[in-house]
Write a protein that holds these residues in place. Structure first.
Motif, mmCIF file in Angstrom:
data_model
loop_
_atom_site.group_PDB
_atom_site.id
_atom_site.type_symbol
_atom_site.label_atom_id
_atom_site.label_comp_id
_atom_site.label_asym_id
_atom_site.label_seq_id
_atom_site.Cartn_x
_atom_site.Cartn_y
_atom_site.Cartn_z
ATOM 1 N N HIS A 219 86.564 50.323 -83.658
ATOM 2 C CA HIS A 219 86.537 49.800 -85.073
ATOM 3 C C HIS A 219 87.955 49.485 -85.598
ATOM 4 C CE1 HIS A 219 85.304 49.719 -89.260
ATOM 5 N NE2 HIS A 219 84.110 49.272 -88.980
ATOM 6 N N ARG A 220 88.468 48.443 -85.905
ATOM 7 C CA ARG A 220 89.681 48.181 -86.496
ATOM 8 C C ARG A 220 89.981 49.230 -87.633
ATOM 9 N NH1 ARG A 220 94.563 46.292 -84.331
ATOM 10 N NH2 ARG A 220 93.418 44.447 -83.786
ATOM 11 N N ILE A 221 89.299 49.141 -88.711
ATOM 12 C CA ILE A 221 89.416 49.837 -89.877
ATOM 13 C C ILE A 221 89.478 51.420 -89.608
ATOM 14 C CG2 ILE A 221 88.579 50.391 -92.211
ATOM 15 C CD1 ILE A 221 87.574 47.566 -92.360
ATOM 16 N N MET A 222 88.631 51.971 -88.962
ATOM 17 C CA MET A 222 88.415 53.488 -88.660
ATOM 18 C C MET A 222 89.548 53.940 -87.845
ATOM 19 S SD MET A 222 84.428 54.209 -87.968
ATOM 20 C CE MET A 222 83.345 53.901 -89.226
ATOM 21 N N SER A 223 89.921 53.120 -86.935
ATOM 22 C CA SER A 223 90.779 53.307 -85.713
ATOM 23 C C SER A 223 92.395 53.414 -86.493
ATOM 24 C CB SER A 223 91.052 52.488 -84.611
ATOM 25 O OG SER A 223 91.417 51.283 -84.936
ATOM 26 N N ASP A 224 92.481 52.487 -87.303
ATOM 27 C CA ASP A 224 94.029 52.544 -88.090
ATOM 28 C C ASP A 224 94.071 53.528 -88.970
ATOM 29 O OD1 ASP A 224 94.605 49.972 -86.724
ATOM 30 O OD2 ASP A 224 94.199 48.849 -88.333
ATOM 31 N N TYR A 225 92.803 53.863 -89.655
ATOM 32 C CA TYR A 225 92.926 54.810 -90.752
ATOM 33 C C TYR A 225 93.041 56.228 -89.978
ATOM 34 C CZ TYR A 225 90.721 58.737 -94.095
ATOM 35 O OH TYR A 225 90.838 59.543 -94.643
ATOM 36 N N LEU A 226 92.523 56.536 -88.888
ATOM 37 C CA LEU A 226 92.761 57.750 -88.279
ATOM 38 C C LEU A 226 93.812 57.790 -87.240
ATOM 39 C CD1 LEU A 226 88.895 58.262 -87.258
ATOM 40 C CD2 LEU A 226 90.316 59.625 -88.755
ATOM 41 N N LEU A 227 94.761 56.509 -87.251
ATOM 42 C CA LEU A 227 95.848 56.680 -86.428
ATOM 43 C C LEU A 227 95.640 56.683 -85.118
ATOM 44 C CD1 LEU A 227 98.417 58.530 -88.773
ATOM 45 C CD2 LEU A 227 98.154 56.172 -88.594
ATOM 46 N N ILE A 228 94.498 56.071 -84.437
ATOM 47 C CA ILE A 228 94.342 56.235 -83.118
ATOM 48 C C ILE A 228 94.490 54.859 -82.339
ATOM 49 C CG2 ILE A 228 92.846 58.444 -83.238
ATOM 50 C CD1 ILE A 228 90.451 56.557 -82.763
ATOM 51 N N PRO A 229 94.533 54.665 -81.173
ATOM 52 C CA PRO A 229 94.792 53.300 -80.742
ATOM 53 C C PRO A 229 93.533 52.301 -80.861
ATOM 54 C CG PRO A 229 95.539 54.940 -78.981
ATOM 55 C CD PRO A 229 94.952 55.584 -80.360
#
Length: 358
Positions: A219-229
């Motif tokens: 998930h693009r938004i979730m991964s960016d928010y959590l700072l994971i690849p």
């Protein structure tokens, strides 16, 4: 396949729009896999009993286990069937990662089947030699590692739990690392499968944890928010892990103490390999050490036992893997199983916290 077949008609039939939602397909992949395993298990158990395909029990273990001799084994065939069919039905099979996890499951399942089959026809507690089994495992894991290495956009950097700025790039050594993760995970689950319901419980817990991890990574938004690849297409892998969860629940109904069927190597080897492959694809390889902490403990107990006996002539544990040590100390089998499940749940919760604590 249902996604590919039915979603294109959502403009004409609005209710088919639900197939676009990954969460919907994740839930129903788990439900489908559970129903397949639960409904077909009695039939499979009867067939295994008819051909007298029963477990050979080692005679150097706890004596109470001798009563389990002849219990139908190779129930892992049902788990694999339920996982693969459910994944094919609910996942977007145009995604290459879906096929990689299924290849890992089928490949290691074939190794486990050969091992169990040799045990059956030769009526012995050992099937393939260690060399044969290890070579086959490395070969399949290497195929997956090379495929990932040459996948466009796939990174060879490692995501380190609790740290957002530490991402070492392994380069070509990443291929070796992937092989170690997949083979190690496969054998760790295999070593854990020694008591009724012991291995399948932590497998369910780990598959649930990685369902969340894969969903977030895709998930693009979730991964960016959590700072994971962010891994494009990794979300579809969550359908696969959900299918593992569902099929494992169905199998546990019959594998719970006292078990009426064992999964055998045909179940434990592919389940471990599947978890290892999912960990690699979702770029949370090191997190597997925590999510699958029970498997790690079981494997380490065997390694330490062997090293200690060969170097000092003394054993650290009364018997390895460690679950047998607790049995030898007088713990009842269900107590050992449930307590290790509790540890697995706590480790999984701690693992999921790393998605935020970075």
């Amino acid at each position: 396949m249902l996604y590919i077949w039915l979603y294109p008609f959502h403009t004409e039939y609005s209710f088919l729009n639900v197939f676009r939602y990954l969460s919907f397909r994740i839930i129903y992949a788990a439900v489908t896999a559970f129903l397949i395993a639960f409904v077909l298990a009695p039939w499979l158990i009867r067939k295994l009993q008819e051909i007298k395909l029963g477990q050979q029990i080692r005679d150097d273990g706890p004596k109470r286990h001798l009563a389990k001799s002849g219990t139908p084994t190779m129930g892992g065939l049902l788990i694999i069937f339920a996982v693969l069919l459910s994944t094919l039905l609910w996942a977007d099979i145009t995604r290459p990662y879906v096929w990689l996890v299924m290849i890992a499951t089928l490949g290691f399942g074939a190794i486990g089947f050969a091992d169990d089959y040799l045990k059956f026809i030769k009526a012995r507690s050992r099937g393939l030699t260690a060399g044969q089994k290890f070579s086959a495992q490395v070969g399949i894991a290497l195929l997956i590692a090379v495929a990932l290495y040459f996948t466009p956009g796939y990174t060879t950097k490692l995501s380190v739990p609790f740290f957002k700025n530490i991402m070492p790039d392994l380069g070509w050594f990443y291929i070796v690392f992937v092989v170690l993760v997949i083979v190690g995970s496969s054998n760790a689950v295999n070593l854990t499968d020694g008591l009724d319901g012991l291995a399948i419980g932590p497998v369910m817990i780990a598959s649930l944890a990685y369902t969340i991890v894969a969903y977030v990574a895709g998930h693009r938004i979730m991964s960016d928010y959590l700072l994971i690849p962010h891994i494009d297409g990794a979300g579809e892998i969550a359908i696969f892990t959900a299918a593992i969860l569902g099929s494992s629940l169905g199998f546990l109904w019959f594998n719970a103490y006292p078990a009426t069927v064992f999964m055998g190597d045909v179940g434990s080897l592919p389940l471990g390999a599947a978890l290892g492959t999912v960990a690699v694809i979702s770029k949370h390889e090191l997190l597997l050490l925590m999510v699958g902490g029970v498997f790690v403990i079981e494997a380490i107990s065997v390694i330490f036992q062997v090293l200690s006996f060969k170097s000092r002539g003394k054993r650290i544990f009364l018997m390895a893997p460690i679950h047998h040590h607790f049995e030898m100390k007088g713990w009842e089998e269900p107590k050992v199983v449930v307590r290790l499940w509790i540890i697995a749940i706590l480790l999984a919760l701690l693992s999921l916290s790393t998605l935020k604590l970075r």
